[in-house]
Design a protein around this motif. Structure first.
Motif, PDB file in Angstrom:
ATOM      1  N   THR A 148       0.821  -1.218   0.000  1.00 59.50           N
ATOM      2  CA  THR A 148       0.000   0.000   0.000  1.00 59.50           C
ATOM      3  C   THR A 148       0.853   1.267   0.000  1.00 59.50           C
ATOM      4  OG1 THR A 148      -1.606  -1.215   1.322  1.00 59.50           O
ATOM      5  CG2 THR A 148      -1.891   1.176   1.222  1.00 59.50           C
ATOM      6  N   ASN A 149       1.917   1.256   0.783  1.00 57.35           N
ATOM      7  CA  ASN A 149       2.709   2.483   0.957  1.00 57.35           C
ATOM      8  C   ASN A 149       3.818   2.648  -0.077  1.00 57.35           C
ATOM      9  OD1 ASN A 149       1.200   3.187   3.224  1.00 57.35           O
ATOM     10  ND2 ASN A 149       2.436   1.806   4.512  1.00 57.35           N
ATOM     11  N   ASN A 150       3.892   1.727  -1.034  1.00 55.16           N
ATOM     12  CA  ASN A 150       4.997   1.756  -1.997  1.00 55.16           C
ATOM     13  C   ASN A 150       4.654   2.436  -3.319  1.00 55.16           C
ATOM     14  OD1 ASN A 150       6.311   0.336  -0.062  1.00 55.16           O
ATOM     15  ND2 ASN A 150       6.222  -1.641  -1.107  1.00 55.16           N
ATOM     16  N   TYR A 151       3.416   2.924  -3.462  1.00 55.08           N
ATOM     17  CA  TYR A 151       2.991   3.519  -4.734  1.00 55.08           C
ATOM     18  C   TYR A 151       2.456   4.934  -4.525  1.00 55.08           C
ATOM     19  CZ  TYR A 151       3.263  -1.064  -6.938  1.00 55.08           C
ATOM     20  OH  TYR A 151       3.707  -2.254  -7.438  1.00 55.08           O
ATOM     21  N   THR A 152       2.820   5.818  -5.423  1.00 53.43           N
ATOM     22  CA  THR A 152       2.174   7.134  -5.472  1.00 53.43           C
ATOM     23  C   THR A 152       0.893   6.981  -6.294  1.00 53.43           C
ATOM     24  OG1 THR A 152       3.271   7.762  -7.527  1.00 53.43           O
ATOM     25  CG2 THR A 152       4.427   8.287  -5.459  1.00 53.43           C
ATOM     26  N   SER A 153      -0.014   7.943  -6.164  1.00 59.57           N
ATOM     27  CA  SER A 153      -1.243   7.857  -6.955  1.00 59.57           C
ATOM     28  C   SER A 153      -0.921   7.981  -8.444  1.00 59.57           C
ATOM     29  CB  SER A 153      -2.262   8.906  -6.514  1.00 59.57           C
ATOM     30  OG  SER A 153      -1.652  10.150  -6.458  1.00 59.57           O
ATOM     31  N   GLU A 154       0.157   8.705  -8.783  1.00 60.49           N
ATOM     32  CA  GLU A 154       0.546   8.803 -10.204  1.00 60.49           C
ATOM     33  C   GLU A 154       0.985   7.440 -10.730  1.00 60.49           C
ATOM     34  OE1 GLU A 154       1.694  10.951  -7.836  1.00 60.49           O
ATOM     35  OE2 GLU A 154       0.484  12.661  -8.459  1.00 60.49           O
ATOM     36  N   GLN A 155       1.748   6.719  -9.926  1.00 60.59           N
ATOM     37  CA  GLN A 155       2.197   5.379 -10.355  1.00 60.59           C
ATOM     38  C   GLN A 155       0.995   4.449 -10.542  1.00 60.59           C
ATOM     39  OE1 GLN A 155       4.971   4.876  -7.067  1.00 60.59           O
ATOM     40  NE2 GLN A 155       6.676   4.662  -8.507  1.00 60.59           N
ATOM     41  N   LEU A 156       0.047   4.526  -9.615  1.00 58.41           N
ATOM     42  CA  LEU A 156      -1.148   3.685  -9.740  1.00 58.41           C
ATOM     43  C   LEU A 156      -1.931   4.055 -10.996  1.00 58.41           C
ATOM     44  CD1 LEU A 156      -2.381   3.550  -6.033  1.00 58.41           C
ATOM     45  CD2 LEU A 156      -1.246   1.733  -7.308  1.00 58.41           C
ATOM     46  N   GLN A 157      -2.024   5.362 -11.283  1.00 59.91           N
ATOM     47  CA  GLN A 157      -2.773   5.803 -12.464  1.00 59.91           C
ATOM     48  C   GLN A 157      -2.095   5.317 -13.747  1.00 59.91           C
ATOM     49  OE1 GLN A 157      -5.865   7.470 -12.093  1.00 59.91           O
ATOM     50  NE2 GLN A 157      -5.909   6.561 -14.149  1.00 59.91           N
ATOM     51  N   THR A 158      -0.755   5.315 -13.760  1.00 61.25           N
ATOM     52  CA  THR A 158      -0.021   4.822 -14.935  1.00 61.25           C
ATOM     53  C   THR A 158      -0.320   3.336 -15.172  1.00 61.25           C
ATOM     54  OG1 THR A 158       1.721   6.432 -14.529  1.00 61.25           O
ATOM     55  CG2 THR A 158       2.299   4.558 -15.924  1.00 61.25           C
ATOM     56  N   ILE A 159      -0.342   2.572 -14.086  1.00 60.28           N
ATOM     57  CA  ILE A 159      -0.662   1.137 -14.203  1.00 60.28           C
ATOM     58  C   ILE A 159      -2.089   0.969 -14.730  1.00 60.28           C
ATOM     59  CG2 ILE A 159      -1.057  -0.987 -12.885  1.00 60.28           C
ATOM     60  CD1 ILE A 159       1.219  -0.022 -10.978  1.00 60.28           C
ATOM     61  N   ALA A 160      -3.010   1.726 -14.144  1.00 56.86           N
ATOM     62  CA  ALA A 160      -4.422   1.611 -14.552  1.00 56.86           C
ATOM     63  C   ALA A 160      -4.605   2.001 -16.009  1.00 56.86           C
ATOM     64  CB  ALA A 160      -5.293   2.485 -13.647  1.00 56.86           C
ATOM     65  N   ASN A 161      -3.916   3.052 -16.432  1.00 59.55           N
ATOM     66  CA  ASN A 161      -4.049   3.493 -17.834  1.00 59.55           C
ATOM     67  C   ASN A 161      -3.577   2.412 -18.803  1.00 59.55           C
ATOM     68  OD1 ASN A 161      -5.049   5.918 -16.980  1.00 59.55           O
ATOM     69  ND2 ASN A 161      -3.125   7.052 -17.255  1.00 59.55           N
ATOM     70  N   ALA A 162      -2.482   1.751 -18.457  1.00 60.71           N
ATOM     71  CA  ALA A 162      -1.955   0.692 -19.332  1.00 60.71           C
ATOM     72  C   ALA A 162      -2.962  -0.450 -19.445  1.00 60.71           C
ATOM     73  CB  ALA A 162      -0.620   0.179 -18.793  1.00 60.71           C
ATOM     74  N   ILE A 163      -3.646  -0.758 -18.338  1.00 60.59           N
ATOM     75  CA  ILE A 163      -4.673  -1.816 -18.386  1.00 60.59           C
ATOM     76  C   ILE A 163      -5.857  -1.342 -19.219  1.00 60.59           C
ATOM     77  CG2 ILE A 163      -6.258  -3.221 -17.008  1.00 60.59           C
ATOM     78  CD1 ILE A 163      -4.170  -2.982 -14.678  1.00 60.59           C
ATOM     79  N   LYS A 164      -6.341  -0.131 -18.900  1.00 65.69           N
ATOM     80  CA  LYS A 164      -7.505   0.425 -19.636  1.00 65.69           C
ATOM     81  C   LYS A 164      -7.268   0.421 -21.132  1.00 65.69           C
ATOM     82  CE  LYS A 164      -9.111   4.014 -16.488  1.00 65.69           C
ATOM     83  NZ  LYS A 164      -9.306   5.469 -16.412  1.00 65.69           N
ATOM     84  N   ASP A 165      -6.060   0.777 -21.541  1.00 67.50           N
ATOM     85  CA  ASP A 165      -5.740   0.867 -22.976  1.00 67.50           C
ATOM     86  C   ASP A 165      -5.846  -0.491 -23.661  1.00 67.50           C
ATOM     87  OD1 ASP A 165      -5.263   3.523 -22.685  1.00 67.50           O
ATOM     88  OD2 ASP A 165      -3.068   3.375 -22.705  1.00 67.50           O
ATOM     89  N   ASN A 166      -5.827  -1.563 -22.870  1.00 69.63           N
ATOM     90  CA  ASN A 166      -5.846  -2.900 -23.467  1.00 69.63           C
ATOM     91  C   ASN A 166      -7.176  -3.620 -23.305  1.00 69.63           C
ATOM     92  OD1 ASN A 166      -3.085  -3.709 -24.624  1.00 69.63           O
ATOM     93  ND2 ASN A 166      -2.595  -2.552 -22.764  1.00 69.63           N
ATOM     94  N   VAL A 167      -8.179  -2.958 -22.748  1.00 68.83           N
ATOM     95  CA  VAL A 167      -9.497  -3.584 -22.633  1.00 68.83           C
ATOM     96  C   VAL A 167     -10.085  -3.720 -24.035  1.00 68.83           C
ATOM     97  CG1 VAL A 167     -11.869  -3.301 -21.809  1.00 68.83           C
ATOM     98  CG2 VAL A 167      -9.938  -2.763 -20.285  1.00 68.83           C
ATOM     99  N   GLU A 168     -10.461  -4.972 -24.361  1.00 65.43           N
ATOM    100  CA  GLU A 168     -11.090  -5.244 -25.668  1.00 65.43           C
ATOM    101  C   GLU A 168     -12.455  -5.849 -25.414  1.00 65.43           C
ATOM    102  OE1 GLU A 168      -8.605  -7.667 -28.154  1.00 65.43           O
ATOM    103  OE2 GLU A 168      -6.900  -6.289 -27.973  1.00 65.43           O
ATOM    104  N   GLU A 169     -13.510  -5.063 -25.547  1.00 63.84           N
ATOM    105  CA  GLU A 169     -14.861  -5.582 -25.288  1.00 63.84           C
ATOM    106  C   GLU A 169     -15.409  -6.308 -26.498  1.00 63.84           C
ATOM    107  OE1 GLU A 169     -17.410  -3.455 -22.086  1.00 63.84           O
ATOM    108  OE2 GLU A 169     -16.514  -1.917 -23.365  1.00 63.84           O
TER     109      GLU A 169
END
Ligand code: 5GP
Ligand code: ZN
Length: 146
Positions: free
Chosen positions: A125-146
């Motif tokens: 929990t304490n090892n990530y900044t919110s920017e780092q989490l957002q970068t991870i989330a963006n990479a996942i979002k970019d790969n969602v194929e519905e």
């Protein structure tokens, strides 16, 4: 049309070439007791078509298989008043502890803290900044194929 693999142990179970103790089955799904019985009632749910892991499911197969999990989980829980909870796990890939390469979902009923099942979760929990989490989330979002 279900596709089966001649060299796969779970496909052989589907074809009844290898015996199994079945708790539920329909056209697309089979649920049977895991031979290792991590805890009593430990059950595997498998699609009746050879897919190796979660990455090979399409929506239709997922709907057929995962829709049945609550029904089977409830049946296991109702089968024994000592069952207090349940872990449901699916290992995908050898690194993730998958040993049989026909996709399966483990239903592991839980009886106590020392009933034979355990999981270790790191807490970062304490090892990530919110920017780092957002970068991870963006990479996942970019790969969602519905
Ligand atoms: P995995 O490690 O791939 O997530 O889980 C594979 C599971 O399949 C193991 O828990 C193992 O005990 C179970 N298993 C392997 N071979 C057989 C078998 O021939 N019959 C049954 N019922 N379970 C099996
Ligand atoms: Zn198979």
């Amino acid at each position: 049309m279900n596709k089966l693999d001649d060299n796969c142990i779970f496909c052989k179970i589907i074809k009844n070439e290898i015996p199994s103790i079945t708790v539920y089955e329909d056209d697309q799904v089979k649920a049977f007791l895991d031979i290792s019985q991590v805890t009593p009632g430990h059950t595997l749910v498998i699609p009746k078509t050879h897919v190796e892991n979660i990455f090979e499911y399409n929506d239709k197969l997922a709907a057929a298989v995962f829709a049945k999990i609550p029904m089977i989980a409830k049946a296991i829980k109702s089968s024994n008043p000592d069952i207090k909870g349940m872990n449901i796990c699916q290992n995908n890939g050898a690194l993730a502890y998958q040993s049989v390469m026909h996709s399966h979902i483990h239903l592991v009923p839980r009886y106590s803290n020392d009933d034979g099942f355990s999981m270790t979760w790191a807490d970062n929990t304490n090892n990530y900044t919110s920017e780092q989490l957002q970068t991870i989330a963006n990479a996942i979002k970019d790969n969602v194929e519905e």
